[in-house]
Design a protein around this motif. Structure first.
Motif, PDB file in Angstrom:
ATOM      1  N   GLY A  37       0.848  -1.203   0.000  1.00 31.39           N
ATOM      2  CA  GLY A  37       0.000   0.000   0.000  1.00 31.39           C
ATOM      3  C   GLY A  37       0.872   1.238   0.000  1.00 31.39           C
ATOM      4  N   GLY A  38       0.233   2.385  -0.136  1.00 36.56           N
ATOM      5  CA  GLY A  38       0.988   3.645  -0.197  1.00 36.56           C
ATOM      6  C   GLY A  38       1.558   4.037   1.149  1.00 36.56           C
ATOM      7  N   THR A  39       0.881   3.687   2.246  1.00 38.86           N
ATOM      8  CA  THR A  39       1.267   4.206   3.558  1.00 38.86           C
ATOM      9  C   THR A  39       2.683   3.817   3.999  1.00 38.86           C
ATOM     10  OG1 THR A  39      -1.085   4.057   4.109  1.00 38.86           O
ATOM     11  CG2 THR A  39       0.432   4.525   5.918  1.00 38.86           C
ATOM     12  N   PRO A  40       3.102   2.550   3.861  1.00 41.36           N
ATOM     13  CA  PRO A  40       4.446   2.211   4.359  1.00 41.36           C
ATOM     14  C   PRO A  40       5.602   2.625   3.452  1.00 41.36           C
ATOM     15  CG  PRO A  40       3.307   0.226   3.623  1.00 41.36           C
ATOM     16  CD  PRO A  40       2.365   1.358   3.410  1.00 41.36           C
ATOM     17  N   LEU A  66       1.995  -9.661   4.373  1.00 38.82           N
ATOM     18  CA  LEU A  66       0.638  -9.934   4.831  1.00 38.82           C
ATOM     19  C   LEU A  66      -0.218 -10.670   3.801  1.00 38.82           C
ATOM     20  CD1 LEU A  66      -0.189  -6.430   6.311  1.00 38.82           C
ATOM     21  CD2 LEU A  66      -0.168  -8.562   7.605  1.00 38.82           C
ATOM     22  N   ASP A  67      -0.077 -10.259   2.533  1.00 40.20           N
ATOM     23  CA  ASP A  67      -1.106 -10.680   1.577  1.00 40.20           C
ATOM     24  C   ASP A  67      -0.608 -10.573   0.141  1.00 40.20           C
ATOM     25  OD1 ASP A  67      -0.957  -7.927   1.567  1.00 40.20           O
ATOM     26  OD2 ASP A  67      -3.034  -7.576   2.148  1.00 40.20           O
ATOM     27  N   GLU A  68      -1.407 -11.114  -0.753  1.00 40.40           N
ATOM     28  CA  GLU A  68      -1.087 -11.068  -2.191  1.00 40.40           C
ATOM     29  C   GLU A  68      -2.395 -11.202  -2.971  1.00 40.40           C
ATOM     30  OE1 GLU A  68       0.252 -10.105  -4.846  1.00 40.40           O
ATOM     31  OE2 GLU A  68       2.196 -11.133  -4.765  1.00 40.40           O
ATOM     32  N   LEU A 131       1.661  -2.664   9.748  1.00 41.08           N
ATOM     33  CA  LEU A 131       0.324  -2.690   9.141  1.00 41.08           C
ATOM     34  C   LEU A 131      -0.070  -1.316   8.624  1.00 41.08           C
ATOM     35  CD1 LEU A 131      -1.964  -4.517  11.761  1.00 41.08           C
ATOM     36  CD2 LEU A 131      -1.102  -5.465   9.610  1.00 41.08           C
ATOM     37  N   GLY A 132      -0.796  -1.309   7.517  1.00 40.24           N
ATOM     38  CA  GLY A 132      -1.596  -0.147   7.148  1.00 40.24           C
ATOM     39  C   GLY A 132      -3.034  -0.494   7.482  1.00 40.24           C
ATOM     40  N   VAL A 133      -3.950   0.341   7.061  1.00 39.56           N
ATOM     41  CA  VAL A 133      -5.364   0.017   7.261  1.00 39.56           C
ATOM     42  C   VAL A 133      -6.141   0.477   6.037  1.00 39.56           C
ATOM     43  CG1 VAL A 133      -5.810   2.170   8.564  1.00 39.56           C
ATOM     44  CG2 VAL A 133      -7.317   0.189   8.864  1.00 39.56           C
ATOM     45  N   GLY A 137     -11.591  -0.392   7.030  1.00 36.99           N
ATOM     46  CA  GLY A 137     -11.181  -0.989   8.301  1.00 36.99           C
ATOM     47  C   GLY A 137     -10.467  -2.316   8.161  1.00 36.99           C
ATOM     48  N   HIS A 138     -10.120  -2.707   6.914  1.00 39.76           N
ATOM     49  CA  HIS A 138      -9.430  -3.993   6.779  1.00 39.76           C
ATOM     50  C   HIS A 138      -7.961  -3.875   7.164  1.00 39.76           C
ATOM     51  CE1 HIS A 138      -8.617  -2.900   2.304  1.00 39.76           C
ATOM     52  NE2 HIS A 138      -7.421  -3.095   2.825  1.00 39.76           N
ATOM     53  N   ILE A 139      -7.423  -4.974   7.676  1.00 35.91           N
ATOM     54  CA  ILE A 139      -5.973  -5.122   7.834  1.00 35.91           C
ATOM     55  C   ILE A 139      -5.566  -6.313   6.985  1.00 35.91           C
ATOM     56  CG2 ILE A 139      -5.492  -3.954  10.017  1.00 35.91           C
ATOM     57  CD1 ILE A 139      -5.968  -6.576  11.489  1.00 35.91           C
ATOM     58  N   ALA A 140      -4.392  -6.214   6.348  1.00 34.67           N
ATOM     59  CA  ALA A 140      -4.031  -7.136   5.262  1.00 34.67           C
ATOM     60  C   ALA A 140      -5.208  -7.087   4.281  1.00 34.67           C
ATOM     61  CB  ALA A 140      -3.730  -8.531   5.781  1.00 34.67           C
ATOM     62  N   PHE A 141      -5.796  -8.236   3.923  1.00 36.27           N
ATOM     63  CA  PHE A 141      -7.023  -8.172   3.113  1.00 36.27           C
ATOM     64  C   PHE A 141      -8.194  -8.771   3.891  1.00 36.27           C
ATOM     65  CE2 PHE A 141      -4.839  -7.543  -1.189  1.00 36.27           C
ATOM     66  CZ  PHE A 141      -5.423  -6.303  -1.396  1.00 36.27           C
ATOM     67  N   ASN A 142      -8.156  -8.634   5.221  1.00 31.29           N
ATOM     68  CA  ASN A 142      -9.277  -9.102   6.046  1.00 31.29           C
ATOM     69  C   ASN A 142     -10.376  -8.058   5.994  1.00 31.29           C
ATOM     70  OD1 ASN A 142      -8.209 -11.640   7.435  1.00 31.29           O
ATOM     71  ND2 ASN A 142      -6.550 -10.149   7.687  1.00 31.29           N
ATOM     72  N   ALA A 166      -7.689   0.567  -7.271  1.00 32.80           N
ATOM     73  CA  ALA A 166      -7.703   0.730  -8.733  1.00 32.80           C
ATOM     74  C   ALA A 166      -6.700   1.791  -9.183  1.00 32.80           C
ATOM     75  CB  ALA A 166      -9.111   1.095  -9.205  1.00 32.80           C
ATOM     76  N   ARG A 167      -6.316   2.693  -8.257  1.00 33.63           N
ATOM     77  CA  ARG A 167      -5.363   3.741  -8.654  1.00 33.63           C
ATOM     78  C   ARG A 167      -4.004   3.172  -9.071  1.00 33.63           C
ATOM     79  NH1 ARG A 167      -5.113   3.578  -3.044  1.00 33.63           N
ATOM     80  NH2 ARG A 167      -3.135   4.133  -2.040  1.00 33.63           N
ATOM     81  N   PHE A 168      -3.726   1.940  -8.646  1.00 36.80           N
ATOM     82  CA  PHE A 168      -2.445   1.323  -9.015  1.00 36.80           C
ATOM     83  C   PHE A 168      -2.548   0.542 -10.326  1.00 36.80           C
ATOM     84  CE2 PHE A 168      -2.281   1.395  -4.270  1.00 36.80           C
ATOM     85  CZ  PHE A 168      -1.253   2.325  -4.153  1.00 36.80           C
ATOM     86  N   ASN A 201      -8.505  10.741   4.699  1.00 34.86           N
ATOM     87  CA  ASN A 201      -9.406   9.654   4.265  1.00 34.86           C
ATOM     88  C   ASN A 201      -9.368   8.453   5.211  1.00 34.86           C
ATOM     89  OD1 ASN A 201      -6.779   9.089   3.351  1.00 34.86           O
ATOM     90  ND2 ASN A 201      -7.556   7.644   1.841  1.00 34.86           N
ATOM     91  N   LYS A 202      -8.428   8.452   6.161  1.00 31.38           N
ATOM     92  CA  LYS A 202      -8.352   7.363   7.142  1.00 31.38           C
ATOM     93  C   LYS A 202      -8.921   7.782   8.503  1.00 31.38           C
ATOM     94  CE  LYS A 202      -6.312   4.471   4.356  1.00 31.38           C
ATOM     95  NZ  LYS A 202      -4.912   4.115   4.328  1.00 31.38           N
ATOM     96  N   ALA A 203      -9.366   9.049   8.656  1.00 31.12           N
ATOM     97  CA  ALA A 203      -9.747   9.554   9.983  1.00 31.12           C
ATOM     98  C   ALA A 203     -10.900   8.752  10.603  1.00 31.12           C
ATOM     99  CB  ALA A 203     -10.103  11.030   9.900  1.00 31.12           C
TER     100      ALA A 203
HETATM  101  C1  GLP Z   1      -4.285  -2.836   0.655  1.00 27.09           C
HETATM  102  C2  GLP Z   1      -3.433  -3.782   1.493  1.00 27.09           C
HETATM  103  C3  GLP Z   1      -3.447  -3.403   2.952  1.00 27.09           C
HETATM  104  C4  GLP Z   1      -3.201  -1.923   3.101  1.00 27.09           C
HETATM  105  C5  GLP Z   1      -4.284  -1.159   2.417  1.00 27.09           C
HETATM  106  C6  GLP Z   1      -4.184   0.345   2.593  1.00 27.09           C
HETATM  107  O1  GLP Z   1      -5.614  -3.184   0.644  1.00 27.09           O
HETATM  108  N1  GLP Z   1      -3.857  -5.123   1.358  1.00 27.09           N
HETATM  109  O2  GLP Z   1      -2.452  -4.155   3.634  1.00 27.09           O
HETATM  110  O3  GLP Z   1      -3.142  -1.582   4.472  1.00 27.09           O
HETATM  111  O4  GLP Z   1      -4.193  -1.482   1.033  1.00 27.09           O
HETATM  112  O5  GLP Z   1      -3.428   0.889   1.571  1.00 27.09           O
HETATM  113  P1  GLP Z   1      -2.889   2.381   1.543  1.00 27.09           P
HETATM  114  O6  GLP Z   1      -1.724   2.405   2.481  1.00 27.09           O
HETATM  115  O7  GLP Z   1      -2.468   2.594   0.121  1.00 27.09           O
HETATM  116  O8  GLP Z   1      -3.996   3.269   1.977  1.00 27.09           O
END
Ligand code: GLP
Length: 267
Positions: A37-40, A66-68, A131-133, A137-142, A166-168, A201-203
């Motif tokens: 994701g963009g955050t890390p 975390l995920d793929e 983690l990002g979010v 409210g998902h973490i990874a793709f939960n 979709a932006r990617f 957008n995460k607030a």
């Molecule tokens: C994806 C990833 C998540 C990530 C989320 C947020 O869905 N699977 O692990 O936390 O994006 O992405 P961004 O950091 O770009 O907002």
């Protein structure tokens, strides 16, 4: 939870890089859980800068992502494997044989999910999970509704997540509908968790995950059950928090005590 509200996203990246580098210095063979994701991205850039300055080596570190996405062609530039190679692994001294990601192209995904769990266990578990979010409210793709005890498995993406991501891609249609993701239960077994969130957008999501009830409808809220979570926020992401003044006050006291090395971090 230790809620740390910082000035801006650069400060969030620096603080996350501090926590990772402290761990790697104290345990060069540690196991990192990594996110996409963009955050890390800012955190990864800072790790690369510090590595190039000779301050940290990742040669002994193992990593688990975390995920793929499921079903993207091998080498697709938006696969999380490509992302990690492009933004981190190939720009520092990671030993690629110890950098693990779920295999979204496995012929037998359920077996690959079990194998991923076993690999994490065989490595001794994850010392620090970054983690990002997601905006839902998902973490990874939960995604919302995920069992808070879930393990690595296939998970369908919500339309909202597909739109966000979709932006990617060149079009929404190109965004996969399925993922292979660590479960919430898998994530909660990490010994330490560092969640990053930046931007307005995460607030609302941050408010729900920090101050809302623990609910499978906001999978990130399950982190309230973990004894050692740092939530690193910029001002925009923290804007909806009701107890922001209190978190600031606690953080100032905490930092002061840590500088005097009197106490362990409190969460
Ligand atoms: C994806 C990833 C998540 C990530 C989320 C947020 O869905 N699977 O692990 O936390 O994006 O992405 P961004 O950091 O770009 O907002």
């Amino acid at each position: 939870m230790r809620v740390v509200i910082l000035e801006n996203s650069e400060q969030v990246s620096l603080r996350a890089a501090d926590l990772i580098c402290q761990l790697v210095s104290s345990n060069p063979q540690c196991v990192l859980g990594l996110a996409t994701g963009g955050t890390p991205l800012g955190t990864y850039q800072e790790l690369i800068v510090r590595h190039r300055a000779g301050q940290v080596s990742f040669a002994g570190v193992s990593t688990f992502n975390l995920d793929e996405y499921v079903g993207l062609p091998l080498g697709h530039e938006q696969s999380y494997r490509s992302f990690m190679h492009r933004h981190l692994f190939e720009l520092a001294d990671f030993e690629l044989s110890r950098c693990h990601l779920p295999d979204g192209n496995a012929a037998d995904i359920p077996t690959a999910c079990c194998a991923y769990e076993q690999q994490i266990a065989a490595a001794g578990g994850i010392d620090l999970q970054l983690l990002g979010v997601g905006s839902d409210g998902h973490i990874a793709f939960n995604e919302p509704g995920s069992s808070l005890a879930s393990r690595t498995r296939i998970k369908a993406l919500t339309e909202r997540t597909r739109h966000d991501n979709a932006r990617f891609f060149s079009s929404l249609e190109e965004v996969p509908k399925l993922s292979m993701t660590m479960g919430v239960g898998t994530i909660l077994e990490a010994r330490r968790i560092v969640l990053l969130a930046t931007g307005s957008n995460k607030a609302a999501t941050v408010k729900a995950l920090v101050e809302g009830p623990v609910s499978a409808q906001v999978p990130a809220s399950a982190l309230q059950l973990h004894p050692r979570v740092d939530v690193l926020l910029d001002r925009a992401a923290a804007a909806d928090l009701l107890r922001a003044d209190y978190y600031h006050e606690v953080e100032q006291i905490q930092r002061g005590l840590e500088l005097q090395q009197q106490i362990e971090p409190v969460h």
